[in-house]
Design a protein around this motif. Structure first.
Motif, PDB file in Angstrom:
ATOM      1  N   THR A 106       0.822  -1.210   0.000  1.00 25.78           N
ATOM      2  CA  THR A 106       0.000   0.000   0.000  1.00 25.78           C
ATOM      3  C   THR A 106       0.851   1.252   0.000  1.00 25.78           C
ATOM      4  O   THR A 106       0.596   2.200  -0.762  1.00 25.78           O
ATOM      5  CB  THR A 106      -0.934   0.008   1.231  1.00 25.78           C
ATOM      6  OG1 THR A 106      -1.744  -1.160   1.209  1.00 25.78           O
ATOM      7  CG2 THR A 106      -1.830   1.244   1.224  1.00 25.78           C
ATOM      8  N   PHE A 144      -6.172   3.757   7.537  1.00 28.31           N
ATOM      9  CA  PHE A 144      -6.350   2.314   7.683  1.00 28.31           C
ATOM     10  C   PHE A 144      -5.012   1.622   7.952  1.00 28.31           C
ATOM     11  O   PHE A 144      -4.945   0.684   8.740  1.00 28.31           O
ATOM     12  CB  PHE A 144      -6.995   1.730   6.418  1.00 28.31           C
ATOM     13  CG  PHE A 144      -8.495   1.736   6.451  1.00 28.31           C
ATOM     14  CD1 PHE A 144      -9.193   2.774   7.059  1.00 28.31           C
ATOM     15  CD2 PHE A 144      -9.222   0.707   5.875  1.00 28.31           C
ATOM     16  CE1 PHE A 144     -10.581   2.786   7.091  1.00 28.31           C
ATOM     17  CE2 PHE A 144     -10.615   0.706   5.899  1.00 28.31           C
ATOM     18  CZ  PHE A 144     -11.291   1.754   6.513  1.00 28.31           C
ATOM     19  N   SER A 156      -7.054  -7.388   7.461  1.00 27.23           N
ATOM     20  CA  SER A 156      -8.161  -6.950   6.608  1.00 27.23           C
ATOM     21  C   SER A 156      -8.122  -5.433   6.410  1.00 27.23           C
ATOM     22  O   SER A 156      -8.419  -4.934   5.328  1.00 27.23           O
ATOM     23  CB  SER A 156      -9.503  -7.367   7.207  1.00 27.23           C
ATOM     24  OG  SER A 156      -9.700  -6.784   8.475  1.00 27.23           O
ATOM     25  N   MET A 157      -7.744  -4.706   7.452  1.00 28.06           N
ATOM     26  CA  MET A 157      -7.611  -3.246   7.345  1.00 28.06           C
ATOM     27  C   MET A 157      -6.514  -2.881   6.345  1.00 28.06           C
ATOM     28  O   MET A 157      -6.682  -1.979   5.522  1.00 28.06           O
ATOM     29  CB  MET A 157      -7.256  -2.650   8.711  1.00 28.06           C
ATOM     30  CG  MET A 157      -8.458  -2.398   9.589  1.00 28.06           C
ATOM     31  SD  MET A 157      -9.129  -0.779   9.211  1.00 28.06           S
ATOM     32  CE  MET A 157     -10.341  -0.623  10.490  1.00 28.06           C
ATOM     33  N   LYS A 159      -5.382  -4.697   3.874  1.00 27.19           N
ATOM     34  CA  LYS A 159      -5.805  -5.052   2.514  1.00 27.19           C
ATOM     35  C   LYS A 159      -6.819  -4.048   1.980  1.00 27.19           C
ATOM     36  O   LYS A 159      -6.776  -3.688   0.799  1.00 27.19           O
ATOM     37  CB  LYS A 159      -6.392  -6.461   2.513  1.00 27.19           C
ATOM     38  CG  LYS A 159      -6.622  -7.014   1.123  1.00 27.19           C
ATOM     39  CD  LYS A 159      -7.013  -8.467   1.147  1.00 27.19           C
ATOM     40  CE  LYS A 159      -7.213  -8.991  -0.256  1.00 27.19           C
ATOM     41  NZ  LYS A 159      -7.594 -10.423  -0.257  1.00 27.19           N
ATOM     42  N   ASP A 160      -7.731  -3.595   2.824  1.00 23.28           N
ATOM     43  CA  ASP A 160      -8.703  -2.576   2.412  1.00 23.28           C
ATOM     44  C   ASP A 160      -7.984  -1.289   2.008  1.00 23.28           C
ATOM     45  O   ASP A 160      -8.383  -0.615   1.049  1.00 23.28           O
ATOM     46  CB  ASP A 160      -9.684  -2.280   3.551  1.00 23.28           C
ATOM     47  CG  ASP A 160     -10.695  -3.410   3.747  1.00 23.28           C
ATOM     48  OD1 ASP A 160     -10.821  -4.254   2.849  1.00 23.28           O
ATOM     49  OD2 ASP A 160     -11.335  -3.441   4.818  1.00 23.28           O
ATOM     50  N   ASN A 163      -6.643  -1.670  -1.466  1.00 27.40           N
ATOM     51  CA  ASN A 163      -7.708  -1.564  -2.472  1.00 27.40           C
ATOM     52  C   ASN A 163      -8.117  -0.115  -2.710  1.00 27.40           C
ATOM     53  O   ASN A 163      -8.429   0.281  -3.836  1.00 27.40           O
ATOM     54  CB  ASN A 163      -8.922  -2.386  -2.038  1.00 27.40           C
ATOM     55  CG  ASN A 163      -8.670  -3.883  -2.129  1.00 27.40           C
ATOM     56  OD1 ASN A 163      -7.882  -4.328  -2.954  1.00 27.40           O
ATOM     57  ND2 ASN A 163      -9.314  -4.659  -1.280  1.00 27.40           N
ATOM     58  N   MET A 164      -8.121   0.694  -1.653  1.00 26.24           N
ATOM     59  CA  MET A 164      -8.455   2.119  -1.789  1.00 26.24           C
ATOM     60  C   MET A 164      -7.432   2.841  -2.668  1.00 26.24           C
ATOM     61  O   MET A 164      -7.788   3.637  -3.541  1.00 26.24           O
ATOM     62  CB  MET A 164      -8.508   2.785  -0.415  1.00 26.24           C
ATOM     63  CG  MET A 164      -9.698   2.380   0.422  1.00 26.24           C
ATOM     64  SD  MET A 164      -9.595   3.113   2.066  1.00 26.24           S
ATOM     65  CE  MET A 164     -10.963   2.290   2.879  1.00 26.24           C
TER      66      MET A 164
END
Length: 201
Positions: A106, A144, A156-157, A159-160, A163-164
């Protein structure tokens, strides 16, 4: 140096799309081929100073010819995403290890998104509402990432967050390739575009 500090296969597949030769000589990984400033990484097992050396020789020659800031390269192949090998490896990781992977991916993409956004802002016709939308995505992703570090490395945070940032990059690519500056304020169109791209992955 790419000899001792080699980048992982997963990182290469996430950030670059092709193998290439800088100036037709030096092996590199390259991404964003259709951008003015493609992303470049010296290939594993080759020293980074080799590319710097070539830059210092070739760029002055191009300047003399009136061709400043040209980075020439020859594409030699496509980097294929080996999902069959990569996903099981991710699944074998402990939760905190997988979270760290997503955080790393990220943050690398976040830097690319900020760079692209700054370039888009140079165009006075770039819509403010798109600028705001992208900034909201990147800001939320950063929060996140920080939250995933604090809450026992919540994967999960992380990975989210990735994706953002990926969605923000898709939208920036859309507006860099098409003349949509006169389009109305319609976030639903952006969401449809993101979903269509995600299905093709």
């Amino acid at each position: 140096m790419a000899i001792f500090k080699r980048v992982s296969k997963e990182y290469i597949q996430m950030n670059y799309t092709h193998y290439a030769l800088a100036y037709g000589i030096y092996p590199i990984y390259i991404g964003k081929l259709h951008h003015e400033s493609p992303t470049v990484e010296v290939r594993n097992w080759f020293p980074e100073w080799g590319l710097t050396f070539l830059d210092n020789i070739i760029q002055p020659m191009l300047t003399l010819l009136g061709k400043e800031n040209m980075f020439m390269f020859k594409v030699t192949g496509e980097i294929k995403c080996d999902e069959d090998n990569w996903l099981p490896k991710m699944q074998r990781l402990k939760p905190y290890e997988e979270s760290s992977h997503w955080q790393e991916f990220t943050l690398s993409q976040l830097d690319a998104a900020i760079c692209d956004l700054n370039k888009m802002r140079a165009n006075p016709d770039f819509p403010v509402w798109v600028d705001n939308w992208v900034c909201d995505q990147l800001d939320c992703a950063l929060r996140f990432i920080e939250y995933s570090k604090d809450k026992h490395n919540c994967k999960s945070m992380a990975k989210d967050a990735y994706n953002m940032v990926a969605d923000a990059l898709l939208v920036l690519d859309l507006f860099s390739c098409k003349n949509l500056y006169d389009s109305k304020h319609d976030i639903s169109n952006l969401e449809k575009y993101i979903k269509s791209k995600s299905k093709n992955k």
